[in-house]
Scaffold this motif. Structure first.
Motif, PDB file in Angstrom:
ATOM      1  N   MET A  85       0.836  -1.205   0.000  1.00  0.00           N
ATOM      2  CA  MET A  85       0.000   0.000   0.000  1.00  0.00           C
ATOM      3  C   MET A  85       0.874   1.260   0.000  1.00  0.00           C
ATOM      4  O   MET A  85       2.045   1.194   0.369  1.00  0.00           O
ATOM      5  N   PRO A  86       0.316   2.402  -0.402  1.00  0.00           N
ATOM      6  CA  PRO A  86       1.073   3.654  -0.346  1.00  0.00           C
ATOM      7  C   PRO A  86       1.458   3.990   1.102  1.00  0.00           C
ATOM      8  O   PRO A  86       0.754   3.610   2.041  1.00  0.00           O
ATOM      9  N   PHE A  87       2.575   4.707   1.253  1.00  0.00           N
ATOM     10  CA  PHE A  87       3.086   5.015   2.586  1.00  0.00           C
ATOM     11  C   PHE A  87       2.069   5.777   3.428  1.00  0.00           C
ATOM     12  O   PHE A  87       1.979   5.587   4.636  1.00  0.00           O
ATOM     13  N   HIS A  88       1.268   6.658   2.806  1.00  0.00           N
ATOM     14  CA  HIS A  88       0.309   7.447   3.588  1.00  0.00           C
ATOM     15  C   HIS A  88      -0.850   6.584   4.076  1.00  0.00           C
ATOM     16  O   HIS A  88      -1.397   6.833   5.143  1.00  0.00           O
ATOM     17  N   ALA A  89      -1.217   5.540   3.327  1.00  0.00           N
ATOM     18  CA  ALA A  89      -2.238   4.607   3.808  1.00  0.00           C
ATOM     19  C   ALA A  89      -1.664   3.738   4.931  1.00  0.00           C
ATOM     20  O   ALA A  89      -2.347   3.457   5.917  1.00  0.00           O
ATOM     21  N   TRP A  90      -0.414   3.341   4.795  1.00  0.00           N
ATOM     22  CA  TRP A  90       0.270   2.563   5.839  1.00  0.00           C
ATOM     23  C   TRP A  90       0.387   3.389   7.118  1.00  0.00           C
ATOM     24  O   TRP A  90       0.214   2.868   8.212  1.00  0.00           O
ATOM     25  N   ASN A  91       0.661   4.690   6.977  1.00  0.00           N
ATOM     26  CA  ASN A  91       0.739   5.595   8.122  1.00  0.00           C
ATOM     27  C   ASN A  91      -0.582   5.624   8.892  1.00  0.00           C
ATOM     28  O   ASN A  91      -0.592   5.757  10.113  1.00  0.00           O
ATOM     29  N   ASP A  92      -1.697   5.503   8.178  1.00  0.00           N
ATOM     30  CA  ASP A  92      -3.027   5.648   8.784  1.00  0.00           C
ATOM     31  C   ASP A  92      -3.604   4.365   9.370  1.00  0.00           C
ATOM     32  O   ASP A  92      -4.719   4.388   9.891  1.00  0.00           O
ATOM     33  N   LEU A  93      -2.881   3.251   9.300  1.00  0.00           N
ATOM     34  CA  LEU A  93      -3.406   2.000   9.856  1.00  0.00           C
ATOM     35  C   LEU A  93      -3.681   2.156  11.352  1.00  0.00           C
ATOM     36  O   LEU A  93      -2.915   2.817  12.063  1.00  0.00           O
ATOM     37  N   PRO A  94      -4.760   1.558  11.841  1.00  0.00           N
ATOM     38  CA  PRO A  94      -5.154   1.770  13.245  1.00  0.00           C
ATOM     39  C   PRO A  94      -4.117   1.310  14.271  1.00  0.00           C
ATOM     40  O   PRO A  94      -3.993   1.895  15.333  1.00  0.00           O
ATOM     41  N   HIS A  95      -3.339   0.273  13.954  1.00  0.00           N
ATOM     42  CA  HIS A  95      -2.354  -0.241  14.905  1.00  0.00           C
ATOM     43  C   HIS A  95      -0.990   0.450  14.805  1.00  0.00           C
ATOM     44  O   HIS A  95      -0.068   0.100  15.524  1.00  0.00           O
ATOM     45  N   GLN A  96      -0.879   1.418  13.909  1.00  0.00           N
ATOM     46  CA  GLN A  96       0.425   2.042  13.647  1.00  0.00           C
ATOM     47  C   GLN A  96       0.952   2.796  14.865  1.00  0.00           C
ATOM     48  O   GLN A  96       0.195   3.425  15.591  1.00  0.00           O
ATOM     49  N   GLN A  97       2.267   2.740  15.056  1.00  0.00           N
ATOM     50  CA  GLN A  97       2.958   3.420  16.153  1.00  0.00           C
ATOM     51  C   GLN A  97       4.015   4.353  15.563  1.00  0.00           C
ATOM     52  O   GLN A  97       4.533   4.104  14.479  1.00  0.00           O
ATOM     53  N   PHE A  98       4.360   5.399  16.317  1.00  0.00           N
ATOM     54  CA  PHE A  98       5.378   6.328  15.827  1.00  0.00           C
ATOM     55  C   PHE A  98       6.731   5.640  15.668  1.00  0.00           C
ATOM     56  O   PHE A  98       7.508   5.992  14.787  1.00  0.00           O
ATOM     57  N   SER A  99       7.013   4.639  16.483  1.00  0.00           N
ATOM     58  CA  SER A  99       8.294   3.933  16.353  1.00  0.00           C
ATOM     59  C   SER A  99       8.414   3.285  14.968  1.00  0.00           C
ATOM     60  O   SER A  99       9.501   3.266  14.376  1.00  0.00           O
ATOM     61  N   ASN A 100       7.309   2.779  14.417  1.00  0.00           N
ATOM     62  CA  ASN A 100       7.333   2.214  13.058  1.00  0.00           C
ATOM     63  C   ASN A 100       7.569   3.292  12.016  1.00  0.00           C
ATOM     64  O   ASN A 100       8.293   3.090  11.037  1.00  0.00           O
TER      65      ASN A 100
END
Length: 169
Positions: free
Chosen positions: A137-152
């Motif tokens: 997926m595009p990076f901005h969609a990956w950024n918006d995933l519900p489980h995403q953390q700033f460390s990732n």
């Protein structure tokens, strides 16, 4: 001399033998430059003036744009922007001033810290890193995933910056 007193010469050669066991990079070691500072929020003049008009003012000596960064520097500066203002998902800019990756890139492009071409190359490096980890997926969609953390997010931007720096960008 007895065999029990001979370990001293062996200890002297131990560091030389130990250097062969270390894992070293294939190329010469290069110092990682310090991350560029996160810029202040754009002034009203930077927000309102279209880029062509701002460039005309630069040509006339009435405006000073910062030196645009290469993709690796842009990715590193994106990290500092997110650390300074905060990271969020689902919005480029949150009402409290936090940003996602794309929002931080927009800020840097609007304030003249990166050119559109260098930003596009930085996006390619982020997509390459994500593809290595099986993310399509595009990076901005990956950024918006519900489980995403700033460390990732930090890891993605750091690895993309190293990827760009490795090829001289």
């Amino acid at each position: 001399m007895s065999p029990r007193t001979s370990p001293a010469p062996q200890a002297a050669t131990l560091p030389a033998a130990r250097t062969r066991d270390r894992i070293t990079p294939a190329g010469p070691l290069t110092a990682v430059p310090a991350p560029p500072a996160a810029p202040d929020w754009p002034t009203w003049g930077q927000r309102i003036l279209p880029t062509p008009l701002r460039n005309l003012l630069v040509d006339l000596g009435m405006w000073h744009n910062p030196q645009p960064l290469a993709p690796s520097g842009h990715l590193t500066q994106t990290i500092t922007v997110l650390e300074r203002y905060g990271w969020c998902r689902s919005l480029d800019y949150s009402p409290t001033g936090r940003m996602c990756i794309r929002g931080a890139q927009n800020l840097l492009e609007k304030t003249g810290h990166v050119t559109p071409a260098a930003r596009a190359r930085a996006v390619e490096h982020m997509q390459t890193v994500l593809a290595r980890h099986g993310v399509t997926m595009p990076f901005h969609a990956w950024n918006d995933l519900p489980h995403q953390q700033f460390s990732n997010i930090h890891t993605l931007l750091t690895r993309a910056a190293y990827t760009a720096r490795a090829i001289g960008e």
